[in-house]
Design a protein around this motif. Structure first.
Motif, PDB file in Angstrom:
ATOM      1  N   UNK A  14      44.652 105.289  69.973  1.00 33.52           N
ATOM      2  CA  UNK A  14      45.618 104.974  68.934  1.00 33.52           C
ATOM      3  C   UNK A  14      45.078 103.981  67.910  1.00 33.52           C
ATOM      4  N   UNK A  15      44.178 103.091  68.342  1.00 37.46           N
ATOM      5  CA  UNK A  15      43.708 102.029  67.458  1.00 37.46           C
ATOM      6  C   UNK A  15      42.471 102.406  66.645  1.00 37.46           C
ATOM      7  N   UNK A  16      41.810 103.505  66.961  1.00 38.93           N
ATOM      8  CA  UNK A  16      40.610 103.913  66.215  1.00 38.93           C
ATOM      9  C   UNK A  16      40.999 104.275  64.783  1.00 38.93           C
ATOM     10  N   UNK A  17      40.273 103.717  63.795  1.00 34.08           N
ATOM     11  CA  UNK A  17      40.624 103.907  62.392  1.00 34.08           C
ATOM     12  C   UNK A  17      39.624 104.771  61.624  1.00 34.08           C
ATOM     13  N   UNK A  18      38.429 104.961  62.148  1.00 38.51           N
ATOM     14  CA  UNK A  18      37.421 105.743  61.436  1.00 38.51           C
ATOM     15  C   UNK A  18      37.559 107.243  61.666  1.00 38.51           C
ATOM     16  N   UNK A  19      38.329 107.638  62.658  1.00 36.91           N
ATOM     17  CA  UNK A  19      38.528 109.046  62.986  1.00 36.91           C
ATOM     18  C   UNK A  19      40.020 109.327  63.123  1.00 36.91           C
ATOM     19  N   UNK A  20      40.430 110.484  62.592  1.00 40.29           N
ATOM     20  CA  UNK A  20      41.785 110.969  62.856  1.00 40.29           C
ATOM     21  C   UNK A  20      41.750 111.718  64.188  1.00 40.29           C
ATOM     22  N   UNK A  21      42.457 111.204  65.179  1.00 36.80           N
ATOM     23  CA  UNK A  21      42.469 111.814  66.506  1.00 36.80           C
ATOM     24  C   UNK A  21      43.922 112.089  66.868  1.00 36.80           C
ATOM     25  N   UNK A  33      49.547 110.984  67.136  1.00 36.92           N
ATOM     26  CA  UNK A  33      49.010 110.551  65.838  1.00 36.92           C
ATOM     27  C   UNK A  33      48.423 109.162  66.008  1.00 36.92           C
ATOM     28  N   UNK A  34      47.183 108.958  65.574  1.00 31.01           N
ATOM     29  CA  UNK A  34      46.588 107.634  65.730  1.00 31.01           C
ATOM     30  C   UNK A  34      46.442 106.924  64.388  1.00 31.01           C
ATOM     31  N   UNK A  35      45.975 105.663  64.414  1.00 34.22           N
ATOM     32  CA  UNK A  35      45.844 104.859  63.196  1.00 34.22           C
ATOM     33  C   UNK A  35      44.853 105.482  62.223  1.00 34.22           C
ATOM     34  N   UNK A  36      43.772 106.083  62.747  1.00 34.87           N
ATOM     35  CA  UNK A  36      42.795 106.729  61.879  1.00 34.87           C
ATOM     36  C   UNK A  36      43.384 107.918  61.147  1.00 34.87           C
ATOM     37  N   UNK A  37      44.245 108.675  61.826  1.00 33.17           N
ATOM     38  CA  UNK A  37      44.890 109.817  61.179  1.00 33.17           C
ATOM     39  C   UNK A  37      45.783 109.353  60.041  1.00 33.17           C
ATOM     40  N   UNK A  38      46.516 108.270  60.245  1.00 29.47           N
ATOM     41  CA  UNK A  38      47.366 107.747  59.179  1.00 29.47           C
ATOM     42  C   UNK A  38      46.518 107.267  58.004  1.00 29.47           C
TER      43      UNK A  38
END
Length: 346
Positions: A14-21, A33-38
């Protein structure tokens, strides 16, 4: 090393920002939905969960059935991977690396899909700036603009001047003729003046934006959109490389020509912004919409605009329901090519 507890793993993803996962159910609807996806796609979890993942694909890919094909391939092969254009919430596109992995339970039943997306737009632009195709494109744009300047100069300095001289002689001749003959000469003089105006317009359109991209577009709007309300706004980091500026100018020029000739519009707005190492442009009018304009004039420059954007390594799109105006939107990279061979816009 012990496996991470499930909650810790969830927090990590959830906290990864460089990748939408995020996860999809077997039908392709988004379930996590994770932070990278947003950050990459622009949607919050509340906005996007439950929506089909095809919302991230350009309209032409959706029409071609690409999203379900990718899921079918991932389900049969276990995995789907590609690079291509994807669409953010605000309608802009980005070049993405996409991996879709089929997820099966212990009984072998398909539970859904894991999807990982990375934004590679800037890296792709940098790579194109260095590759042979990019250098060839720079030379091509340079050659085209050089030829346009030569033609504009010839038209202005030779053809127009010669026709002005003809007009002056016709007027002098008309003053010495009887009225019945002078009327015919005046008619010829009017035709010459009309031709001179058209040639001056041609010479103006052939000129590149010599005073900078925004100034060139402002001058073009002022001259060509007379009688129509227009707005030009920009949020550019600085003057783009000449090749990018010329590409943007020419696409905008064609879009505005279509607005003037075919849209039946009262107003047009143009907005430019620096985005993803390039220039993002929206040209909107309040006219008849796409369908009516296509029926009036076939492709009305669509092919030329799209080819310019895509050849430069960017993308182009047009949309607008009948009676609701039209939006032309595109993005081109703005990475300098070869420093030793600049393209002079003047």
């Amino acid at each position: 090393m012990d496996d991470l507890p499930q909650e810790d793993l969830r927090l990590l993803v959830q906290s990864i920002r460089d990748y939408a996962i995020f996860m999809l159910d077997p039908r392709g609807r988004i379930v996590s939905w994770n932070a990278g996806a947003q950050r990459i796609k622009g949607y919050t979890a509340d906005e996007i969960i439950g929506t089909h993942f095809s919302v991230f694909y350009p309209p032409e890919d959706v029409a071609a059935g690409k999203p379900p094909m990718e899921l079918e391939t991932a389900a049969s092969d276990g995995r789907w991977e590609e690079e291509g254009w994807r669409v953010r919430k605000d309608g802009t596109r980005f070049w993405a690396s996409v991996v879709i992995t089929a997820l099966y339970d212990e009984r072998g039943d398909l539970r859904g899909f894991g999807k990982v997306t990375r934004d590679l737009t800037e890296r792709r632009s940098m790579a194109r700036a260095l590759d042979e195709r990019g250098l060839l494109l720079a030379h091509l744009v340079q050659a085209q603009e050089r030829e346009r300047r030569r033609i504009a100069s010839d038209v202005h300095d030779d053809t127009i001047q010669a026709m002005i001289a003809v007009g002056m002689r016709l007027r002098a001749l008309g003053e010495r003729l009887p009225e019945e003959d002078a009327a015919a000469v005046r008619s010829l003089d009017d035709a010459v003046e009309s031709a001179v105006r058209r040639l001056r317009d041609l010479a103006f359109r052939l000129r590149p934006p010599g005073d900078g991209l925004v100034e060139g577009l402002a001058a073009y709007l002022e001259r060509e959109m007379a009688g129509m309300a227009y707005e030009l706004a920009h949020d550019l980091n600085g003057e783009p490389p000449a090749e990018a500026a010329i590409t943007v100018f020419r696409i905008c020029q064609e879009a505005l020509t279509n607005v003037r000739k075919h849209a039946g519009a009262n107003s047009v707005s143009m907005r430019l912004a620096s985005l993803d190492g390039g220039i993002h442009v929206r040209v909107r009018d309040d006219g008849t919409g796409v369908a009516n304009r296509v029926s009036q004039d076939g492709h009305f420059g669509l092919i030329e605009m799209r080819e310019r954007a895509e050849t430069a390594g960017g993308w182009w799109d047009i949309r607008g329901a009948p009676g609701e105006g039209t939006t032309v939107e595109f993005w081109v990279p703005a990475i300098p090519r070869a420093r030793h061979d600049p393209i002079s816009p003047s």
